[in-house]
Design a protein around this motif. Structure first.
Motif, mmCIF file in Angstrom:
data_model
loop_
_atom_site.group_PDB
_atom_site.id
_atom_site.type_symbol
_atom_site.label_atom_id
_atom_site.label_comp_id
_atom_site.label_asym_id
_atom_site.label_seq_id
_atom_site.Cartn_x
_atom_site.Cartn_y
_atom_site.Cartn_z
ATOM 1 N N ARG A 88 3.380 -1.232 -1.383
ATOM 2 C CA ARG A 88 2.413 -0.132 -1.380
ATOM 3 C C ARG A 88 1.576 -0.168 -2.673
ATOM 4 O O ARG A 88 0.359 0.044 -2.638
ATOM 5 C CB ARG A 88 3.141 1.198 -1.236
ATOM 6 N N TYR A 105 0.328 -4.015 11.005
ATOM 7 C CA TYR A 105 -0.247 -2.809 10.408
ATOM 8 C C TYR A 105 -1.057 -2.025 11.432
ATOM 9 O O TYR A 105 -1.139 -0.798 11.356
ATOM 10 C CB TYR A 105 -1.135 -3.205 9.227
ATOM 11 N N ARG A 116 -0.627 -5.555 3.934
ATOM 12 C CA ARG A 116 -0.486 -4.408 4.855
ATOM 13 C C ARG A 116 0.454 -4.739 6.007
ATOM 14 O O ARG A 116 1.283 -3.906 6.406
ATOM 15 C CB ARG A 116 -1.861 -4.008 5.392
ATOM 16 N N HIS A 168 -2.519 -0.840 -2.885
ATOM 17 C CA HIS A 168 -3.455 0.066 -3.568
ATOM 18 C C HIS A 168 -4.269 -0.679 -4.620
ATOM 19 O O HIS A 168 -5.483 -0.435 -4.760
ATOM 20 C CB HIS A 168 -2.697 1.220 -4.231
ATOM 21 N N ASN A 222 8.021 -0.086 -1.486
ATOM 22 C CA ASN A 222 7.338 0.581 -2.597
ATOM 23 C C ASN A 222 6.470 -0.399 -3.376
ATOM 24 O O ASN A 222 5.341 -0.079 -3.775
ATOM 25 C CB ASN A 222 8.358 1.239 -3.525
ATOM 26 N N GLU A 225 8.600 6.890 4.383
ATOM 27 C CA GLU A 225 8.258 5.522 3.988
ATOM 28 C C GLU A 225 8.335 5.303 2.475
ATOM 29 O O GLU A 225 8.361 4.157 2.019
ATOM 30 C CB GLU A 225 6.866 5.152 4.492
ATOM 31 N N THR A 256 2.175 9.027 -6.392
ATOM 32 C CA THR A 256 3.261 8.282 -5.738
ATOM 33 C C THR A 256 4.622 8.688 -6.299
ATOM 34 O O THR A 256 5.607 8.773 -5.552
ATOM 35 C CB THR A 256 3.046 6.771 -5.936
ATOM 36 N N TYR A 299 3.961 -4.682 4.721
ATOM 37 C CA TYR A 299 4.387 -3.292 4.540
ATOM 38 C C TYR A 299 4.788 -2.672 5.873
ATOM 39 O O TYR A 299 5.836 -2.015 5.982
ATOM 40 C CB TYR A 299 3.245 -2.495 3.903
#
Length: 663
Positions: A237, A319, A307, A241, A234, A226, A187, A310
């Motif tokens: 994300r 999403y 999600r 994860h 960020n 993105e 990342t 995001y």
């Protein structure tokens, strides 16, 4: 020797008399000494009486002088004490002042240090800004853009390979292994500002005239944009994860308990498919579904909502819409195709359900009945499992691919094929670094057509990765669109359940083969019925992201189940939790249906262009796919590539024809 208890009395008496004499002598001496001392003291006393009067006068004068001396000493000491106290007070004041000075000095020093650090940082920023300004005034060239892209891709690929190796280890032997560290490094590279600013400037100035470089820059821009939108995106994300990592570990390590013993998913599926006792099938099915509550409790709906958040930070309503955009799919257009397939399979679903009820003599077809009914229906005609033995799987796999122009033994594909504790219970192909490092994870060992389909499918992924031929690193990977990857896999996997495969590889006696062909021709309805499972997962997953505020989506799942499969069982569990894709590969399941459509179009195109009736046993298949499909890697979008290969857009027509004519 004297007897015990008898003593010698005479020597003892002599000893006692001697001791008495000694004591008496010592007492006499002491008395004599005291008499002498008394007489002496009497004489001294008499002589001292005469001197007493003179001594008294001297003593009184000495005492008077001593008192004066002592008083003088006390006064002196008191003065000294006062001076000492005064000096101590002044010293304390001085110390307090000194401490204040030291404190102020320390504060000043810290402020100076902070100012120095901020000045250094400001100076660094000023130098950077100056350098950036000078660079911005200098014309950006295509050579420089190409150099920066090449440099970034080399580093990004190395970071991705490191990440993929940890993922492989996690899936094959260490389900609780965290990928946080390697994912963070990947990342960080994808978040670098230099490459992003270069792409941004190149787009703004319109300097990219080379079509290949322009395409590379556009692909990287789509991938990296993105990572540079906001800190919120960020942070989301990273959160996504972390939740995926946790839930992947739960699904991979979960082992159901049946009859007091831990049982693998493979064994549970075998019971559900083969056991004639309905109650035992139900127990196995419910045990199979026990992973669902763990996935839900582990934070699955938090993951869904994260999600969605995001996607909204990137400008998408959900999403679901974000993923379709990334896959270059138009939701409304694709849903028209899905609805066409749903309606086309409606009658088949009703007829198949009715036939299962009649076959098993039951009023309702529950989830633990469907697979058994299909197995029993076939077994009444012929036992197919004896022809799909585990020991024949790999020889048939290698032979089948070789006859289509793929020498698998020369491709150096790493395969982890057999189950063990701690290993993921599903099947995957890991395209770690195409075309150099491609691997297969599977859990073979049981008989049945499905095991053969799975291995032919996963090997399709592997040969696709192994024959990517692109000098440009941007394109040297499998396509972004998942259904192109699944299309290459289904191209091979869908060849197993065909008349040609049964004739060519299974050595089935002619009489049995005739029975199988007759049966398969009648089973078109059941294949359409099976396709509705794919539609069920797709429609439910879309519902998940549109209705993400629910705490438990189980009732939502069973509502879709009723629509696509019919009877809902009593006390329905969160069965949706068995599907790993919802965690590891979100909005992915439509790729299998689109892949079936793509595979059917590819089969027709190859027959037309090679002049052969069959795909199996056709040595021209390999060269055709390598040149026209696999070699391109990520160079073309799916719709461009499909037209290059088949000359047609994606439709459901070839797929529906394949269902009717594969037998």
């Amino acid at each position: 020797m004297k007897p015990k208890g008898q003593t010698n009395q005479k020597p003892l008496k002599k000893i006692m008399q001697t001791k008495e004499n000694d004591v008496m002598t010592r007492v006499s001496n002491v008395i004599a000494l005291w008499c002498f001392v008394f007489v002496s003291l009497s004489g001294v006393t008499a002589s001292a009486k005469g001197k007493t009067t003179h001594a008294k006068a001297d003593k009184s004068s000495k005492k008077t002088n001593k008192v004066k001396t002592l008083k003088a000493q006390i006064q002196t000491l008191e003065k000294r004490m006062k001076r000492a106290e005064s000096m101590m007070a002044r010293a304390a004041k001085a110390l307090a002042l000194a401490e204040g000075v030291v404190k102020r000095a320390k504060t000043t020093l810290a402020a100076v240090k902070k100012m120095k650090d901020s000045s250094r940082l400001a100076l660094k920023k000023a130098h950077k800004a100056l350098k950036k300004e000078i660079a911005s005034q200098r014309p950006l060239t295509q050579v420089e853009v190409r150099f920066q892209i090449d440099d970034w891709e080399i580093r990004e690929r190395a970071a991705y390979v490191a990440y993929a190796h940890v993922e492989w280890k996690k899936y094959t032997r260490a389900p609780k292994l965290s990928t946080k560290k390697v994912y963070g490094k990947l990342t960080k590279i994808r978040s670098e500002k230099k490459i992003f600013e270069t792409l941004k400037r190149a787009r703004k100035e319109g300097i990219l005239k080379d079509p290949v470089l322009k395409h590379r820059a556009q692909m990287l821009w789509d991938r990296l944009r993105e990572f540079h939108l906001s800190d919120k995106a960020n942070a989301l994300r990273k959160k996504i994860h972390a939740l995926e990592d946790k839930l992947n570990g739960i699904q991979a390590s979960h082992r159901a308990v049946l009859g007091g013993k831990k049982v693998s998913n493979r064994d549970l599926r075998s019971i559900i498919r083969r056991d004639p006792k309905r109650s035992k099938r139900e127990q196995a099915w419910r045990a199979y579904a026990t992973v669902g509550p763990r996935v839900l409790k582990g934070g699955f709906m938090k993951l869904v909502r994260a999600r969605n958040a995001y996607a909204k930070s990137l400008g998408f309503p959900t999403y679901f819409h974000y993923r379709y955009s990334k896959l270059h799919l138009h939701p409304e257009k694709m849903w028209k195709i899905y609805e066409k397939l749903r309606l086309a399979s409606e009658d088949a679903y009703l007829k198949t359900a009715a036939s299962y009820k009649e076959l098993l003599k039951i009023k309702k077809v529950y989830p633990w009945d469907r697979r058994y009914a299909a197995f029993y229906q076939t077994k009444k005609v012929v036992d197919l499992d004896k022809y799909f033995a585990p020991k024949k799987l790999l020889p048939i796999l290698f032979r089948g691919y070789k006859e289509m122009g793929f020498a698998l033994k020369q491709l150096n594909i790493l395969m982890d094929l057999y189950p063990r504790p701690g290993k993921n219970q599903h099947a995957y192909c890991f395209d770690i670094d195409p075309p150099y490092d491609v691997r297969i994870l599977a859990n073979v060992g049981q008989s049945g057509l499905r095991a053969y389909e799975t291995m032919f499918h996963e090997m399709g992924h592997a040969v696709h990765g192994k024959f990517v031929r692109q000098d440009v690193r941007t394109f040297r990977a499998l396509p972004d669109e998942g259904f192109l990857n699944e299309g290459s896999a289904n191209f091979f996997g869908n060849l197993v359940d065909t008349k040609d495969f049964f004739q060519r590889y299974l050595n089935i006696p002619k009489k049995d083969l005739q029975k199988i062909v007759a049966m398969k021709k009648k089973q078109l309805n059941s294949r359409l019925y099976t396709m509705r499972w794919t539609l069920l997962w797709m429609y439910f997953e879309r519902d998940l992201y549109i209705n993400a505020n629910v705490d438990d989506p189980t009732s939502m799942f069973w509502a879709r189940y009723r629509q696509f499969q019919g009877d809902v069982p009593p006390n329905p569990p969160p069965y949706w939790g068995i599907l790993i894709h919802f965690v590891s590969h979100p909005i992915y399941y439509q790729n299998y249906l689109l892949a079936d459509m793509l595979a059917a179009q590819l089969h027709e195109a190859i027959r037309q262009k090679t002049g052969a009736k069959n795909v199996l046993g056709n040595p021209k298949v390999g060269p055709f796919l390598k040149k026209n499909f696999f070699a391109h890697g990520r160079r073309y979008r799916w719709d461009e590539l499909l037209k290059k290969i088949t000359g047609k857009p994606l439709t459901a027509d070839a797929y529906l024809r394949a269902l009717k004519h594969s037998w």
